[in-house]
Structures are given as C-alpha cells and as structure tokens.
Scaffold this motif. Structure first.
Motif, PDB file in Angstrom:
ATOM      1  N   UNK A  32     -49.295  45.284 -21.321  1.00  0.00           N
ATOM      2  CA  UNK A  32     -49.069  46.464 -22.290  1.00  0.00           C
ATOM      3  C   UNK A  32     -49.492  47.580 -21.518  1.00  0.00           C
ATOM      4  N   UNK A  33     -48.598  48.455 -21.280  1.00  0.00           N
ATOM      5  CA  UNK A  33     -48.892  49.900 -20.762  1.00  0.00           C
ATOM      6  C   UNK A  33     -49.513  50.764 -21.577  1.00  0.00           C
ATOM      7  N   UNK A  34     -49.397  50.636 -22.593  1.00  0.00           N
ATOM      8  CA  UNK A  34     -49.945  51.465 -23.810  1.00  0.00           C
ATOM      9  C   UNK A  34     -51.536  51.122 -23.899  1.00  0.00           C
ATOM     10  N   UNK A  35     -51.807  49.792 -23.925  1.00  0.00           N
ATOM     11  CA  UNK A  35     -53.176  49.440 -23.786  1.00  0.00           C
ATOM     12  C   UNK A  35     -53.744  49.834 -22.647  1.00  0.00           C
ATOM     13  N   UNK A  36     -53.212  49.555 -21.644  1.00  0.00           N
ATOM     14  CA  UNK A  36     -53.767  50.164 -20.095  1.00  0.00           C
ATOM     15  C   UNK A  36     -54.042  51.719 -20.147  1.00  0.00           C
ATOM     16  N   UNK A  37     -53.156  52.471 -20.609  1.00  0.00           N
ATOM     17  CA  UNK A  37     -53.385  53.756 -20.915  1.00  0.00           C
ATOM     18  C   UNK A  37     -54.722  54.250 -21.646  1.00  0.00           C
ATOM     19  N   UNK A  38     -54.485  53.274 -22.781  1.00  0.00           N
ATOM     20  CA  UNK A  38     -55.829  53.625 -23.822  1.00  0.00           C
ATOM     21  C   UNK A  38     -57.088  53.321 -23.236  1.00  0.00           C
ATOM     22  N   UNK A  39     -57.205  52.300 -22.461  1.00  0.00           N
ATOM     23  CA  UNK A  39     -58.543  51.856 -21.861  1.00  0.00           C
ATOM     24  C   UNK A  39     -58.849  53.032 -20.852  1.00  0.00           C
ATOM     25  N   UNK A  40     -57.983  53.625 -20.153  1.00  0.00           N
ATOM     26  CA  UNK A  40     -58.218  54.660 -19.266  1.00  0.00           C
ATOM     27  C   UNK A  40     -58.689  55.992 -20.123  1.00  0.00           C
ATOM     28  N   UNK A  73     -57.338  53.225 -31.592  1.00  0.00           N
ATOM     29  CA  UNK A  73     -57.402  52.473 -30.328  1.00  0.00           C
ATOM     30  C   UNK A  73     -57.070  51.054 -30.319  1.00  0.00           C
ATOM     31  N   UNK A  74     -57.370  50.408 -31.405  1.00  0.00           N
ATOM     32  CA  UNK A  74     -57.223  49.128 -31.676  1.00  0.00           C
ATOM     33  C   UNK A  74     -58.628  48.247 -30.994  1.00  0.00           C
ATOM     34  N   UNK A  75     -59.430  48.857 -30.954  1.00  0.00           N
ATOM     35  CA  UNK A  75     -60.738  48.079 -30.511  1.00  0.00           C
ATOM     36  C   UNK A  75     -61.406  47.233 -31.620  1.00  0.00           C
ATOM     37  N   UNK A  76     -61.975  46.194 -31.384  1.00  0.00           N
ATOM     38  CA  UNK A  76     -62.451  45.595 -32.388  1.00  0.00           C
ATOM     39  C   UNK A  76     -64.212  46.005 -32.288  1.00  0.00           C
ATOM     40  N   UNK A 112     -41.581  57.420 -15.734  1.00  0.00           N
ATOM     41  CA  UNK A 112     -40.686  56.724 -16.424  1.00  0.00           C
ATOM     42  C   UNK A 112     -41.388  55.673 -17.319  1.00  0.00           C
ATOM     43  N   UNK A 113     -42.236  54.946 -16.776  1.00  0.00           N
ATOM     44  CA  UNK A 113     -43.017  54.017 -17.666  1.00  0.00           C
ATOM     45  C   UNK A 113     -44.022  54.674 -18.429  1.00  0.00           C
ATOM     46  N   UNK A 114     -44.667  55.552 -17.953  1.00  0.00           N
ATOM     47  CA  UNK A 114     -46.140  55.858 -18.675  1.00  0.00           C
ATOM     48  C   UNK A 114     -46.123  57.129 -19.603  1.00  0.00           C
ATOM     49  N   UNK A 115     -45.083  57.938 -19.386  1.00  0.00           N
ATOM     50  CA  UNK A 115     -44.887  59.077 -20.406  1.00  0.00           C
ATOM     51  C   UNK A 115     -44.373  58.779 -21.493  1.00  0.00           C
ATOM     52  N   UNK A 116     -43.534  57.544 -21.748  1.00  0.00           N
ATOM     53  CA  UNK A 116     -43.309  57.437 -23.198  1.00  0.00           C
ATOM     54  C   UNK A 116     -44.462  57.060 -24.086  1.00  0.00           C
ATOM     55  N   UNK A 117     -45.719  56.830 -23.494  1.00  0.00           N
ATOM     56  CA  UNK A 117     -46.653  56.600 -24.402  1.00  0.00           C
ATOM     57  C   UNK A 117     -47.695  57.877 -24.726  1.00  0.00           C
ATOM     58  N   UNK A 118     -47.007  58.887 -24.066  1.00  0.00           N
ATOM     59  CA  UNK A 118     -47.813  60.255 -24.253  1.00  0.00           C
ATOM     60  C   UNK A 118     -48.234  60.691 -25.476  1.00  0.00           C
ATOM     61  N   UNK A 119     -47.115  60.503 -26.676  1.00  0.00           N
ATOM     62  CA  UNK A 119     -47.592  60.642 -27.774  1.00  0.00           C
ATOM     63  C   UNK A 119     -48.710  59.865 -28.355  1.00  0.00           C
TER      64      UNK A 119
END
Ligand SMILES: [Zn+2]
Lengths: 83, 195
Positions: free
Chosen positions: B61-69, B144-147, B15-22
């Motif tokens: 931010x869950x999205x950032x967490x997923x992006x790092x993974x 990804x938003x990295x600097x 419920x929390x994480x699959x929202x960010x699948x796109x």
C-alpha cells in the motif's frame, strides 16, 4: 473473566478500547453482549465510532492541497535534477 | 519483487505517489498542528520517498508507505522535545467521560444536530486547538492508523500513556464538535429574516 455481565459503567469505561479493537477476546465478547441489550451504551459506541471516522477523514481544503502539490512537484523536480 | 513496477522515473513516481497527497497533507497537519511546519513535513515526506523509491514494494500500500515516511520525518525533525506533561485521568475514566458527554448531548439535542452538519472544517479547527501532546497521538492512531503499540513506540512512551492521551484528545474533540453543533443549531433557530 468468567462473568459475562457488565454494567453500563463498566461498558463505557471499556468503550475506546473496544472501538480500537484493543480488548482481549473475553472482554470484547462481554462488551458486545452488553451492547446488544443496551440501547444507551450502543448509542455511545456508535457516536464514538463516528467521531473517530470523522477525525480520520476530515479533508484538507482543496486550495491548500493544490498549492501544496505545486510546491511538492517543484521540490521533486529540483531534487531529481540535482541528483 | 518486480523491478518494472518500481516507480523509478520522476513522472512514474509522481503518478503513483501524488494521488495520496491529500491524505499525507491531512496526516502531516494532524501531526504538526497549525502553522507552516505541516507543509514542510509534506514536502520532506515526498523528497524522502523519492530518495528511497527503490525501497518501495509496489505490491504494498503506497499510502501506508508514505504515512510511515511522514511519521518518521515529523518525529525526527519537527516534534518538539519538551513534551512530558502532567498525566491526565486514567484512560478508563476518559472513556467514561466521553460517553457521559455524549449522554448530555443526547439530552440537549446537540448530538442529533451533528448529523446534518459538514464536520470537516469543525474537525480541522478543533484539531488545531488541541495541545500538541494530545493531538499527535490522535494523529498517529486516528489519522495514521497506528495501533497503541506502534504509537507508543513512535513517541517513546508507554502504551498506557498513549491510551490516556488519545482518549483525552478524542474527548476534547468531541466537546468542541458538540459546542459547534450547539452554536450552529442556535444560529439556525435564531437566524434573522433576510432583509
Ligand atoms: Zn449499558
């Protein structure tokens, strides 16, 4: 840098660093001062910002996302059961 | 840390994480390029996230967490090793050339044409044609938003190399989009009458 006046050429050479917020403060101010008075360079920067925004948000096609979600749900269910 | 907020059951996690699948799918495709590997990266991202779910801080931010993974999964397992290629132009010249390309597109009208087009498919197609070296830096920074420093660390290259590759990649993308706009404009102007 104490000279606050940049040429168009100097400004666009710094364009991507400016768009990425990577310029030191004085150089950033100098670029901003130039952009206020130069529609050409301001147009280049606006276009560059739009390009980056489009790259950041171009969506994956919806059917691909749906198929991926099914696949990921299946893998997660398998992992959750076996751990 | 509030332990109640950690998505600990599979249903909570999904419920929390699959929202960010796109978003994760976009990032993985940008990083890994065309082909099935990107989908493998997405799946591994979610499996790694599930295995590491107790390290997720629900106030972040869950999205950032997923992006790092996702970034980690790509670089550790999918990034091709032989990547060191000829150095391009200095970053400032790439920046200059991008503005010059835009100036030419203003003159020939193609810059204006882009305003009315849905660029999503064109961006995806253009990203798929970028050489890996340029595409992965564009992916890290723009998607990804990295600097610059984070991207440099992720790839194990100097910041100057990141800038040079990033700016070249963006310039190549801009060229392709402007070509796309010129083609689209040409088609609009010359579209035959419907039979
Ligand atoms: Zn100017």
């Amino acid at each position: 840098m104490t000279d606050q006046t940049l040429s168009c050429s100097e400004t666009v050479r710094a364009m991507w660093d400016y768009v990425d917020h990577a310029l030191p403060g004085e150089m950033r101010s100098a670029v901003e001062a130039h952009l206020k008075g130069c529609d050409n360079c301001a147009g280049h920067v606006a276009f560059a910002k739009r390009l980056v925004e489009q790259i950041a948000t171009a969506p994956v096609p919806q059917p691909d996302v749906e198929a991926l979600e099914q696949r990921v749900r299946g893998a997660l269910a398998h992992e959750a059961m076996s751990s | 840390m509030t332990y109640a907020a950690i998505p600990i059951t599979l249903a909570d996690f999904e419920a929390v994480m699959l929202r960010f699948l796109p978003d994760v799918a976009r990032y993985a495709r940008a990083l890994a390029g065309p082909g099935a590997e990107a989908d493998d990266v997405v799946q591994e991202t979610y499996l790694d996230a599930w295995r590491g779910r107790t390290t997720y801080d629900a106030s972040r931010d869950a999205r950032k967490w997923l992006f790092a993974i996702c970034r980690h999964a790509f670089i550790k397992r999918y990034r091709k090793a032989t990547r060191e290629v000829a150095v391009g132009d200095p970053p400032e010249l790439e920046s200059y050339a991008t503005a010059a390309g835009h100036a030419a597109a203003v003159r020939d009208g193609s810059a204006k044409l882009l305003d009315g087009l849905d660029l999503g498919p064109a961006i995806n197609a253009a990203m798929a044609t970028l050489p890996d070296t340029f595409r992965e830096v564009v992916a890290l920074v723009d998607v990804g938003g990295s600097d610059y420093a984070e991207a440099a660390q992720a790839l194990g290259v100097p910041v100057g190399t990141v800038r040079s590759r990033l700016f070249r990649g963006r310039r190549l993308l801009q060229e392709q989009l402007l070509d796309y706009a010129r083609d689209a404009g040409f088609r609009v102007r010359t579209a035959p009458e419907a039979p």
